[in-house]
Design a protein around this motif. Structure first.
Motif, mmCIF file in Angstrom:
data_model
loop_
_atom_site.group_PDB
_atom_site.id
_atom_site.type_symbol
_atom_site.label_atom_id
_atom_site.label_comp_id
_atom_site.label_asym_id
_atom_site.label_seq_id
_atom_site.Cartn_x
_atom_site.Cartn_y
_atom_site.Cartn_z
ATOM 1 N N ARG A 15 8.771 -4.471 -6.339
ATOM 2 C CA ARG A 15 8.942 -4.537 -7.787
ATOM 3 C C ARG A 15 7.586 -4.597 -8.465
ATOM 4 O O ARG A 15 6.627 -5.083 -7.925
ATOM 5 N N GLU A 16 7.576 -4.080 -9.687
ATOM 6 C CA GLU A 16 6.380 -4.158 -10.500
ATOM 7 C C GLU A 16 6.145 -5.622 -10.880
ATOM 8 O O GLU A 16 7.096 -6.385 -11.062
ATOM 9 N N PRO A 17 4.893 -6.054 -11.009
ATOM 10 C CA PRO A 17 4.646 -7.432 -11.448
ATOM 11 C C PRO A 17 5.152 -7.651 -12.867
ATOM 12 O O PRO A 17 5.210 -6.718 -13.663
ATOM 13 N N ALA A 18 5.486 -8.868 -13.156
ATOM 14 C CA ALA A 18 5.996 -9.202 -14.485
ATOM 15 C C ALA A 18 4.969 -8.863 -15.545
ATOM 16 O O ALA A 18 3.795 -9.162 -15.402
ATOM 17 N N GLU A 34 0.606 0.243 -6.251
ATOM 18 C CA GLU A 34 -0.113 1.231 -5.447
ATOM 19 C C GLU A 34 -1.435 0.646 -4.939
ATOM 20 O O GLU A 34 -1.799 0.817 -3.775
ATOM 21 N N GLN A 35 -2.172 -0.045 -5.811
ATOM 22 C CA GLN A 35 -3.425 -0.670 -5.400
ATOM 23 C C GLN A 35 -3.158 -1.730 -4.343
ATOM 24 O O GLN A 35 -3.897 -1.849 -3.363
ATOM 25 N N ASP A 56 -1.546 -11.122 -2.621
ATOM 26 C CA ASP A 56 -0.223 -11.476 -3.148
ATOM 27 C C ASP A 56 -0.337 -12.139 -4.514
ATOM 28 O O ASP A 56 0.420 -11.825 -5.437
ATOM 29 N N ARG A 57 -1.301 -13.040 -4.648
ATOM 30 C CA ARG A 57 -1.481 -13.741 -5.920
ATOM 31 C C ARG A 57 -1.917 -12.765 -7.013
ATOM 32 O O ARG A 57 -1.431 -12.821 -8.145
ATOM 33 N N ARG A 58 -2.821 -11.837 -6.685
ATOM 34 C CA ARG A 58 -3.288 -10.869 -7.679
ATOM 35 C C ARG A 58 -2.174 -9.916 -8.098
ATOM 36 O O ARG A 58 -2.103 -9.515 -9.258
ATOM 37 N N LEU A 59 -1.294 -9.544 -7.161
ATOM 38 C CA LEU A 59 -0.151 -8.700 -7.517
ATOM 39 C C LEU A 59 0.797 -9.467 -8.433
ATOM 40 O O LEU A 59 1.254 -8.941 -9.441
ATOM 41 N N LEU A 66 -4.709 -1.659 -0.577
ATOM 42 C CA LEU A 66 -5.557 -2.738 -0.083
ATOM 43 C C LEU A 66 -4.931 -3.428 1.128
ATOM 44 O O LEU A 66 -5.627 -3.812 2.064
ATOM 45 N N ARG A 67 -3.638 -3.562 1.112
ATOM 46 C CA ARG A 67 -2.957 -4.197 2.237
ATOM 47 C C ARG A 67 -3.084 -3.335 3.497
ATOM 48 O O ARG A 67 -3.287 -3.854 4.595
#
Length: 97
Positions: free
Chosen positions: A90-93, A68-69, A57-60, A73-74
């Motif tokens: 949503r896409e990360p900021a 997609e990655q 979650d933190r890396r996303l 991984l999840r």
């Protein structure tokens, strides 16, 4: 080494003292490393106590992973994120889009 009257010269004493100090410093450093809480085997995840999902979650959120990655991984971890019918994560900021 040259001995004069069964005694070491001045230079020999200096090298002997520095050699002893270096060996003692190495022994103290080794003991400190061995008894430290992590024993020299530290990692960011174990140091903070984060689970694998929290790290994902933190890396996303930081943009290190694409959606997609993240989903792949999840799923690998056996924690597929439930999706609603019309919403997509949503896409990360700051992610290129």
């Amino acid at each position: 080494m040259m001995y004069w009257g069964n005694h070491m010269g001045t230079g020999d004493w200096v090298f002997s003292i520095f050699g002893t100090l270096i060996i003692l410093a190495l022994i103290v450093g080794l003991i400190y490393w061995a008894v430290s809480p992590n024993g020299g085997r530290s990692s960011a995840a174990t140091a903070t106590g984060e689970s694998a999902l929290e790290i994902l979650d933190r890396r996303l959120a930081s943009g290190e992973l694409t959606v997609e990655q993240y989903e792949q991984l999840r799923e690998t971890l056996g924690e597929a994120r439930p999706r609603t019918s019309n919403s997509r994560p949503r896409e990360p900021a700051g992610a290129p889009g």
